[in-house]
Design a protein around this motif. Structure first.
Motif, mmCIF file in Angstrom:
data_model
loop_
_atom_site.group_PDB
_atom_site.id
_atom_site.type_symbol
_atom_site.label_atom_id
_atom_site.label_comp_id
_atom_site.label_asym_id
_atom_site.label_seq_id
_atom_site.Cartn_x
_atom_site.Cartn_y
_atom_site.Cartn_z
ATOM 1 N N TYR B 34 0.838 -1.201 0.000
ATOM 2 C CA TYR B 34 0.000 0.000 0.000
ATOM 3 C C TYR B 34 0.871 1.248 0.000
ATOM 4 O O TYR B 34 1.948 1.276 0.584
ATOM 5 N N TYR B 36 0.021 5.196 1.237
ATOM 6 C CA TYR B 36 -0.901 6.156 1.826
ATOM 7 C C TYR B 36 -0.239 7.535 1.816
ATOM 8 O O TYR B 36 0.980 7.657 1.864
ATOM 9 N N GLN B 38 -0.518 11.291 3.925
ATOM 10 C CA GLN B 38 -1.067 11.977 5.085
ATOM 11 C C GLN B 38 -0.693 13.445 4.991
ATOM 12 O O GLN B 38 0.481 13.804 5.081
ATOM 13 N N GLY B 43 -5.803 12.772 8.373
ATOM 14 C CA GLY B 43 -5.840 11.320 8.340
ATOM 15 C C GLY B 43 -5.089 10.759 7.152
ATOM 16 O O GLY B 43 -4.465 11.486 6.378
ATOM 17 N N LEU B 44 -5.147 9.440 7.015
ATOM 18 C CA LEU B 44 -4.440 8.760 5.944
ATOM 19 C C LEU B 44 -5.365 8.539 4.754
ATOM 20 O O LEU B 44 -6.487 8.060 4.906
ATOM 21 N N GLN B 45 -4.860 8.863 3.603
ATOM 22 C CA GLN B 45 -5.606 8.637 2.370
ATOM 23 C C GLN B 45 -4.935 7.506 1.600
ATOM 24 O O GLN B 45 -3.743 7.584 1.293
ATOM 25 N N LEU B 46 -5.682 6.466 1.299
ATOM 26 C CA LEU B 46 -5.145 5.353 0.526
ATOM 27 C C LEU B 46 -4.983 5.788 -0.923
ATOM 28 O O LEU B 46 -5.949 6.211 -1.562
ATOM 29 N N PHE B 88 3.154 13.565 3.801
ATOM 30 C CA PHE B 88 3.863 12.462 4.426
ATOM 31 C C PHE B 88 3.368 11.189 3.764
ATOM 32 O O PHE B 88 2.176 10.876 3.824
ATOM 33 N N LEU B 90 3.358 7.131 3.300
ATOM 34 C CA LEU B 90 3.592 5.931 4.081
ATOM 35 C C LEU B 90 3.384 4.700 3.217
ATOM 36 O O LEU B 90 2.342 4.548 2.576
ATOM 37 N N SER B 94 0.577 -5.959 4.221
ATOM 38 C CA SER B 94 -0.241 -6.863 5.034
ATOM 39 C C SER B 94 -0.291 -8.223 4.350
ATOM 40 O O SER B 94 0.012 -8.352 3.159
ATOM 41 N N ILE B 102 -1.994 -4.359 9.381
ATOM 42 C CA ILE B 102 -1.223 -3.679 8.356
ATOM 43 C C ILE B 102 -0.008 -3.044 9.033
ATOM 44 O O ILE B 102 -0.121 -2.440 10.098
ATOM 45 N N PHE B 104 3.395 -0.587 8.846
ATOM 46 C CA PHE B 104 3.826 0.623 8.162
ATOM 47 C C PHE B 104 5.340 0.807 8.201
ATOM 48 O O PHE B 104 6.004 0.441 9.169
ATOM 49 N N GLY B 105 5.834 1.453 7.129
ATOM 50 C CA GLY B 105 7.186 1.952 7.152
ATOM 51 C C GLY B 105 7.237 3.244 7.946
ATOM 52 O O GLY B 105 6.219 3.706 8.478
ATOM 53 N N GLU B 106 8.414 3.825 7.997
ATOM 54 C CA GLU B 106 8.600 5.016 8.809
ATOM 55 C C GLU B 106 8.191 6.297 8.087
ATOM 56 O O GLU B 106 8.190 7.356 8.688
ATOM 57 N N TRP B 109 8.830 12.210 4.118
ATOM 58 C CA TRP B 109 8.307 13.579 4.082
ATOM 59 C C TRP B 109 8.681 14.201 2.750
ATOM 60 O O TRP B 109 9.850 14.327 2.434
#
Lengths: 108, 113
Positions: B34, B36, B38, B43-46, B88, B90, B94, B102, B104-106, B109
């Motif tokens: 995935y 995403y 931010q 929030g997070l947008q896929l 940001f 991400l 999964s 799921i 996540f990586g770090e 930016w």
């Protein structure tokens, strides 16, 4: 959008108090998960609750789920300064969709 | 154990320049992958997800594209960045979806100037 929404957007409490965050979502779900994000970092999984469960505990975390209202709550008891972070709910209907997050600040 | 690597961690790019963010996963096979985004304080947008090599699904129309040239490699690209691409980013993976976590990586930016 299938994105959920957390409420409140921001919460500030004193150390030792309980913090409650709510999540509402739009579609039917298989499971609902809560994640934590420290500032500028990736998200970390906290807890998963299945659609046929109503309540789940993990350490100081308590999650409830009301599928009839399409809502969930996350309770952090006896908060600590290290709990300061953003908290997101995520539904996994056909993909992982995250809410807008609650920014929690725990004041020492 | 499984790990996810994402780079670069930060970058500042001028408007109109290309973009390439790379993500690799170790310790698992055929993961769902995935991307995403931010926005600051949001929030997070896929953006994209992939269930296999060469299989990319886009959630929203945008200035970005994704590719999966290898099983555990996911790349986010743009030919010409816009100011609105700042955020940001991400990468995550999964094993399947329902009932799974799921990871996540770090994050990366991106500032477009």
């Amino acid at each position: 959008s299938q994105q959920g929404e957390e409420d409140p957007q921001a919460l500030s409490i004193q150390e030792g108090e309980n913090a409650t965050m709510n999540c509402s979502y739009k579609t039917s779900i298989n499971n609902l998960q809560w994640y934590r994000q420290n500032s500028g970092r990736g998200l970390v999984h906290l807890i998963l609750i299945r659609s046929n469960e109503r309540e789940k505990h993990s350490g100081r975390l308590r999650v409830t789920l009301d599928t009839s209202k399409k809502s969930s709550s996350l309770l952090i008891t006896a908060s600590r300064a290290a709990d300061t972070a953003s908290y997101f709910c995520a539904t996994d209907s056909n993909q992982f969709y995250f809410g807008t997050g609650t920014s929690l600040t725990v004041i020492p | 154990s499984q790990t996810i690597h994402q780079w670069p961690a930060t970058l500042v790019q001028p408007v109109g320049s290309p973009l390439s963010l790379e993500c690799t996963v170790e310790g698992t096979s055929n993961p769902n992958l995935y991307w995403y985004r931010q926005a600051a304080g949001r929030g997070l947008q896929l953006l994209f997800y992939s269930v296999g090599i060469g299989q990319i699904s886009s959630e929203v129309p945008q200035n970005l594209s994704a590719s999966r040239p290898q099983d555990r490699q996911f790349i986010l690209s743009s030919k010409k960045l816009l100011l609105s691409d700042s955020g940001f980013y991400l990468c995550a993976w999964s094993v399947g979806i329902s009932g799974n976590t799921i990871y996540f990586g770090e994050g990366s930016w991106l500032t477009v100037v």
